[in-house]
Design an enzyme around this catalytic site. Structure first.
Site, PDB file in Angstrom:
ATOM      1  N   ALA A 187      33.041  -0.268  31.203  1.00 50.15           N
ATOM      2  CA  ALA A 187      31.695  -0.746  30.867  1.00 50.15           C
ATOM      3  C   ALA A 187      30.869  -1.040  32.110  1.00 50.15           C
ATOM      4  O   ALA A 187      31.350  -0.925  33.241  1.00 50.15           O
ATOM      5  CB  ALA A 187      31.802  -1.984  29.980  1.00 50.15           C
ATOM      6  N   HIS A 188      29.635  -1.436  31.890  1.00 49.94           N
ATOM      7  CA  HIS A 188      28.687  -1.601  32.993  1.00 49.94           C
ATOM      8  C   HIS A 188      29.081  -2.758  33.908  1.00 49.94           C
ATOM      9  O   HIS A 188      29.602  -3.765  33.486  1.00 49.94           O
ATOM     10  CB  HIS A 188      27.257  -1.765  32.486  1.00 49.94           C
ATOM     11  CG  HIS A 188      27.031  -2.880  31.516  1.00 49.94           C
ATOM     12  ND1 HIS A 188      27.554  -2.902  30.256  1.00 49.94           N
ATOM     13  CD2 HIS A 188      26.316  -4.018  31.636  1.00 49.94           C
ATOM     14  CE1 HIS A 188      27.158  -3.989  29.641  1.00 49.94           C
ATOM     15  NE2 HIS A 188      26.421  -4.691  30.444  1.00 49.94           N
ATOM     16  N   ASN A 189      28.835  -2.535  35.196  1.00 49.47           N
ATOM     17  CA  ASN A 189      29.053  -3.549  36.249  1.00 49.47           C
ATOM     18  C   ASN A 189      30.530  -3.770  36.589  1.00 49.47           C
ATOM     19  O   ASN A 189      30.839  -4.613  37.443  1.00 49.47           O
ATOM     20  CB  ASN A 189      28.454  -4.911  35.886  1.00 49.47           C
ATOM     21  CG  ASN A 189      26.980  -4.870  35.566  1.00 49.47           C
ATOM     22  OD1 ASN A 189      26.285  -3.983  36.035  1.00 49.47           O
ATOM     23  ND2 ASN A 189      26.509  -5.806  34.772  1.00 49.47           N
TER      24      ASN A 189
END
Lengths: 326, 326, 326
Positions: C247-249
């Protein structure tokens, strides 16, 4: 393992092999020829083998190979007819030499042998969609369908009456008769097998193939990796749902039913008439018997005998699990 | 179930249907005509229905169908106006007859009705990428985008202001307004529904569709199967993350949020304002209430009432779970 | 965060920004110019920032921004040089203004800047398959392969000696040298980040990119989302198996090994030499230390210190887990 697809790039002179291993050449071996690399049991004279663990001692004692990649500690288990080649890491060296004999078993780059299907002999024989690509060494039986954007890469045999959907990529696979493969699957790519190595992992060869027996169905967006030293097999009339991952060397029996998002780790063997619920996971190198039922979401970390129903993580007898979790 | 997409191939003469079932014809029924197959409640005169379990007894008592596929044990529950057709396995026989009326509901081969989008009426109406394919019976509203390599197969209605990404395959679906579908999804394929049968499983019909309501977003590499006898529904303003699998007949309410790799098994019903954490799994045929929160990784195996937070496998009240697992 | 890809659409007049927020303009601010939007620490004079929680009080005290989107309760923490703009929901308003400065960070429609690769400068430089598409602002190093149907969308830098397989879609990503990406991956799409809002959720910007360091391998059918306010990073020589969702980050260190179907939720940080077994899940915003081993199927819901082996859901010390689950 019968291997119809990976071409032996040998023979090689022994010196070439020893060079590859940075092995100091102590004797005049210029004119020695090595034909192939095999495991301890299957190798013959003028072939090279490998021996990395005491547990293969009996096989080592009896090997017919002329040379063996091994360690100082193990070399005395080999017969006199087999000369040891001592290395630091047997598996890494074996991988390098196997890659020399079978380079295509390491390299899974995109297949640059493909052509548009309408430029191939299948143009009149197969019903196909738009943008279908076919690689070298492909055969397709009677009455087959191949959907849009699907790529049948090199080394694929498809039987009769198969329906292959759209957006699939298939290589190094033997697909028998009356098989359905839905959409967006990747079948026959190498498995997640490599020697971890700081800064640069080393992939080992995947010389196995994927075999999908008669009457199977493979759901959308599933991945089935080919085997490393044996094949990955889906047994007759076994159905897989969507988003399933079958790792390298896994063997699944007949008439089994595997629900969505299940993952089966490398080299596990699943019996006949097995039912696996959604999202269940099975660790590697396990043996799951016939007529086993594994509840959805379970995590199986040990062998399961025939005719057993299990549930939980770690999976246990389903009655015990449900009693403890009322 | 309103079904805009699957065409009734009937009517058929009763004899044709009895032949299909290997049913011995005992009376002169040559000129009888059967118009359709429906469930007990919805069928009418000159239609055929099926009755396979005592729990549908009341519906059987009141059916208006002229014929009913059933068993010796159950036949006496039918009214006099409905003649029983006795078979060994009601569901298998029903499947065969449904397939006769609705062959497209069984067969999910690649869509051979498609054309390149620039050869269709959508060329001037839709903004599209390279290699976009459009099947028969497709409609697309105003101000829509369709990305590269996406295949809108037959029987798809798309509303206004939708953004469909690349590499998607969509069939048998009703997509309303302001919906975003990211990349690599398979939507509207039949579910994992079949009668297990040694040597050759028998698929049952999937006559339902997928309905995606206004303002939904569907993440990358997700799969949403269409329903068998009802529809699969994603409610208004519900967001799905990547790699989610929604099985056939599932209904999800409005304003729900479903994180990555979640799987929802067949026929479960999810309420409004539900939050489901990553990798959670929900078994089939469950009812999850409104305002429910299911923690990531949970395995839900029973109904969950409104306004409840659950966690664990099997999922239980989250406070109990966290107290027991400190 | 260094951001090579998302273009600042500003500057804007302050009045334009206040209008966007339905903020009543109380003073003559016609000629004020706002250059950019940044977080409290990084913003400067003539820039706007946002402040939504007491825990950022110290950063708010010291901000150099000229304007700050905040609430009545928090406004007194700002220095005199920073004028508060009071709104109902700070994050929603911040999202709207960020979208004004960086519209491409919200909108992940299909890339309409692409061309067939043989019409680009890469025609002679890259070995490529059929139907490869390349967007604007792409650079590709020496000795790279790009497989069939792969779309390198806009804002991608690929180093030397990379092998990209078939059916991939990549955007907003920096891929270093000697990276292998197998088939069917989606890399660089925005994450599952938005403000839930009845009837119409509001997406927040994803201005981060995906960085894949040297010698990584990404398995088939994986998804790696780009970051929102920071980057998503896969460290050097880290290998991912099939069907993984990052997922993001998320940041993953070097030499880590992640097996099939693992999911890592947003903003978690994974150390070096970490091994994660198949289907394990890691919640968001966690810190997993170096040399950690997470058993397959585990659900990690809290930080894990260096040199620890864990198993279970919730994941705990593996010896404790196995003792309790004999």
């Amino acid at each position: 393992m019968s291997n119809p697809f990976f071409k032996n790039n040998g023979p090689f002179e022994l010196n070439q092999i020893l060079n590859e291993l940075n092995f100091e050449i102590k004797e005049n071996s210029n004119n020695l020829i090595i034909n192939d690399i095999k495991d301890l049991q299957n190798s013959n004279m003028n072939e090279i083998t490998f021996f990395h663990s005491k547990k293969y001692r009996l096989a080592a004692n009896a090997t017919k190979a002329s040379f063996c990649i091994t360690t100082e500690n193990l070399k005395n288990e080999l017969p006199k007819s087999c000369k040891p080649i001592i290395v630091d890491n047997v598996l890494v060296s074996t991988s390098a030499i196997t890659a020399k004999f079978y380079p295509d078993s390491i390299n899974d780059d995109f297949d640059n042998t493909i052509e548009e299907i309408y430029n191939t002999k299948f143009n009149d024989k197969v019903k196909f969609g738009k943008n279908v690509l076919i690689g070298h060494n492909v055969s397709i039986g009677a009455n087959c369908l191949i959907g849009h954007n699907t790529i049948i890469e090199k080394n694929v045999v498809i039987g009769d009456n198969c329906s292959i959907g759209s957006n699939n990529i298939i290589r190094n696979s033997l697909i028998k008769n009356d098989v359905k493969i839905l959409d967006n699957c990747i079948i026959g790519k190498h498995g997640f097998g490599f020697y971890p190595n700081t800064n640069k992992n080393l992939r080992y060869p995947h010389m196995g193939i994927v075999i999908i027996e008669d009457d199977c169905e493979i759901g959308c967006s599933s991945t089935i990796d080919r085997g490393s030293m044996s094949n990955t097999v889906i047994g007759k009339n076994t159905y897989l749902d969507n988003q399933i991952h079958i790792a390298h060397n896994v063997k699944i029996g007949e008439n089994s039913i595997i629900a969505g998002q299940v993952g089966i780790a490398g080299s596990s063997i699943i019996g006949n008439n097995v039912k696996i619920g959604g999202q269940a996971g099975i660790s590697g190198h396990l043996k799951i018997g016939n007529n086993v039922e594994i509840a959805g979401g379970s995590g199986v970390i040990k062998d399961i005998p025939d005719n057993t129903k299990v549930m939980g993580y770690p999976a246990k007898n389903i009655r015990d699990f449900l009693r403890e979790n009322r």
